[in-house]
Design a protein around this motif. Structure first.
Motif, short mmCIF file in Angstrom:
data_model
loop_
_atom_site.label_atom_id
_atom_site.label_comp_id
_atom_site.label_asym_id
_atom_site.label_seq_id
_atom_site.Cartn_x
_atom_site.Cartn_y
_atom_site.Cartn_z
N PHE A 100 0.85 -1.20 0.00
CA PHE A 100 0.00 0.00 0.00
C PHE A 100 0.88 1.25 0.00
O PHE A 100 0.63 2.20 -0.73
CB PHE A 100 -0.93 0.01 1.21
N THR A 101 1.90 1.25 0.85
CA THR A 101 2.78 2.41 0.93
C THR A 101 3.49 2.65 -0.39
O THR A 101 3.58 3.79 -0.86
CB THR A 101 3.82 2.20 2.05
N ARG A 102 3.99 1.59 -1.00
CA ARG A 102 4.68 1.73 -2.29
C ARG A 102 3.74 2.34 -3.34
O ARG A 102 4.13 3.27 -4.07
CB ARG A 102 5.19 0.37 -2.77
N ALA A 103 2.52 1.82 -3.44
CA ALA A 103 1.57 2.33 -4.44
C ALA A 103 1.22 3.79 -4.16
O ALA A 103 1.11 4.60 -5.09
CB ALA A 103 0.32 1.46 -4.45
N CYS A 104 1.03 4.13 -2.89
CA CYS A 104 0.71 5.52 -2.52
C CYS A 104 1.84 6.45 -2.93
O CYS A 104 1.61 7.51 -3.55
CB CYS A 104 0.46 5.60 -1.02
N LEU A 105 3.07 6.07 -2.62
CA LEU A 105 4.22 6.92 -2.96
C LEU A 105 4.41 7.04 -4.47
O LEU A 105 4.77 8.11 -4.98
CB LEU A 105 5.48 6.38 -2.29
N HIS A 106 4.15 5.97 -5.20
CA HIS A 106 4.23 6.05 -6.66
C HIS A 106 3.20 7.05 -7.20
O HIS A 106 3.48 7.80 -8.13
CB HIS A 106 4.01 4.68 -7.29
N SER A 107 2.01 7.05 -6.62
CA SER A 107 0.99 8.01 -7.08
C SER A 107 1.42 9.44 -6.79
O SER A 107 1.11 10.35 -7.56
CB SER A 107 -0.36 7.70 -6.42
N LEU A 108 2.16 9.65 -5.72
CA LEU A 108 2.65 11.00 -5.42
C LEU A 108 3.79 11.38 -6.35
O LEU A 108 3.96 12.56 -6.69
CB LEU A 108 3.10 11.07 -3.96
N GLN A 109 4.58 10.41 -6.76
CA GLN A 109 5.66 10.70 -7.72
C GLN A 109 5.11 11.14 -9.07
O GLN A 109 5.80 11.80 -9.84
CB GLN A 109 6.54 9.47 -7.91
N GLN A 110 3.88 10.78 -9.38
CA GLN A 110 3.28 11.06 -10.67
C GLN A 110 2.41 12.32 -10.68
O GLN A 110 1.63 12.54 -11.61
CB GLN A 110 2.45 9.85 -11.12
N GLN A 111 2.54 13.15 -9.65
CA GLN A 111 1.74 14.37 -9.56
C GLN A 111 2.18 15.38 -10.62
O GLN A 111 3.35 15.42 -11.03
CB GLN A 111 1.87 14.99 -8.18
N THR A 112 1.24 16.22 -11.02
CA THR A 112 1.55 17.26 -12.02
C THR A 112 2.42 18.36 -11.42
O THR A 112 3.05 19.11 -12.16
CB THR A 112 0.26 17.87 -12.56
N THR A 113 2.44 18.47 -10.10
CA THR A 113 3.39 19.34 -9.42
C THR A 113 4.11 18.52 -8.37
O THR A 113 3.49 17.68 -7.70
CB THR A 113 2.71 20.54 -8.74
N LEU A 114 5.40 18.75 -8.23
CA LEU A 114 6.18 18.03 -7.23
C LEU A 114 6.71 19.00 -6.17
O LEU A 114 7.74 18.76 -5.55
CB LEU A 114 7.34 17.30 -7.91
N ALA A 115 5.95 20.06 -5.96
CA ALA A 115 6.34 21.09 -5.00
C ALA A 115 5.93 20.66 -3.59
O ALA A 115 5.14 21.34 -2.91
CB ALA A 115 5.72 22.42 -5.36
N PHE A 116 6.46 19.56 -3.14
CA PHE A 116 6.17 19.07 -1.80
C PHE A 116 7.27 18.11 -1.38
O PHE A 116 8.02 17.58 -2.20
CB PHE A 116 4.80 18.38 -1.74
N THR A 117 7.33 17.88 -0.08
CA THR A 117 8.26 16.92 0.51
C THR A 117 7.44 15.90 1.30
O THR A 117 6.45 16.27 1.95
CB THR A 117 9.27 17.62 1.44
N ILE A 118 7.85 14.64 1.24
CA ILE A 118 7.12 13.57 1.92
C ILE A 118 7.86 13.15 3.18
O ILE A 118 9.07 12.95 3.17
CB ILE A 118 6.95 12.36 0.99
N VAL A 119 7.11 13.03 4.27
CA VAL A 119 7.63 12.48 5.52
C VAL A 119 6.84 11.21 5.83
O VAL A 119 5.62 11.27 6.00
CB VAL A 119 7.47 13.47 6.69
#
Length: 279
Positions: A14-33
């Motif tokens: 689940f975590t891997r899939a969630c993080l992959h979806s965040l990598q595919q965002q149209t903006t990457l102006a964020f940091t993940i904790v």
């Protein structure tokens, strides 16, 4: 700067899939904790090998949702976050999810924002926020009230869940962190957003930002599918119990207007005592 805080305990895929979806965002102006609370399934190794840009905080397995989120938020604030988003690991973000949340936040800089949730299997909306009538403890589901033509933009709600919850720094500085002492797992998100609203911060569900969820994989649904005397006890008294009577009592005293509190409590107790067997 937006920091996305994701508490996890096992369920590596689940975590891997969630993080992959965040990598595919149209903006990457964020940091993940990611707050890894003592996972034993290789989650930590997966994060370090596959997602080296992710910041990691670690627990010993006893943080549960609220303390885990708070640990991540503290890290985000130390890093200089101007906005924090709490996100569960069992969601998939649509490609424009973050961009639309940031766009709405720019238009409403003091607002707390949630997202429209879709069933990952069908793509159909399953949760779009609700309003609560404290007098009768009656919840009004916005999805049931809004015609399809109005399912866009921002809609005011009484509270929001913590999966996909965008919080301005001003809110955190005003009301503090989530109530991990009294609400270690369930109701902490509803409590936090209720408190924020009472302090004058608007609370909206953003129907233009979409998260896909796994409704059948929630802790409450799994517990109800495995009905037993032990499960019933955990439902009413366990930390992960969706019907935890102590948590509900605290939430009620903290948020319900005093004239409506006696009925609200009695109605809520009755629902929790019998609801385990009805769903």
């Amino acid at each position: 700067m937006l920091y996305i805080v994701i508490p996890v305990f096992n369920r590596k895929e689940f975590t891997r899939a969630c993080l992959h979806s965040l990598q595919q965002q149209t903006t990457l102006a964020f940091t993940i904790v990611v707050v890894d609370d003592g996972s034993t399934d290789g989650t930590g190794q997966m994060l370090r090998e596959e997602f080296p840009a992710v910041l990691i905080e670690e627990g010993d397995g006893n943080l549960f949702w609220t303390a885990g989120v708070n640990l991540g938020i503290r890290r985000a604030l130390r890093e200089g976050a101007t906005q924090v988003m709490t996100l569960n690991n069992d969601v998939l973000a649509a490609p424009d999810f973050v961009a639309d949340m940031l766009a709405k936040a720019a238009q409403h800089p003091t607002a707390v924002l949630g997202a429209l949730e879709l069933d990952v299997a069908t793509g159909q909306p399953v949760y779009g926020g609700e309003t609560l009538d404290w007098r009768t403890n009656t919840r009004h589901d916005l999805l049931a009230q809004l015609p399809a033509t109005q399912r866009h933009g921002l809609h005011p709600v009484t509270y929001l869940p913590g999966r996909g919850l965008l919080i301005p720094r001003a809110v955190l500085e005003t009301i503090g962190l989530f109530d991990e002492k009294h609400l270690p797992h369930y109701l902490a998100d509803f409590d936090y957003t209720s408190v924020a609203r009472r302090h004058g911060f608007p609370v909206y569900c953003n129907y233009d930002a979409h998260l896909s969820t796994y409704p059948e994989e929630s802790g409450q649904e799994i517990t109800r599918r495995r009905r037993s005397i032990r499960g019933y006890y955990q439902h009413l008294f366990g930390i992960r119990g969706g019907g935890n009577l102590r948590n509900f009592t605290w939430f009620s005293f903290k948020n319900c207007p005093r004239p409506y509190l006696p009925y609200f409590l009695l109605n809520g107790y009755a629902r929790r005592l019998v609801g385990y067997f009805l769903h």
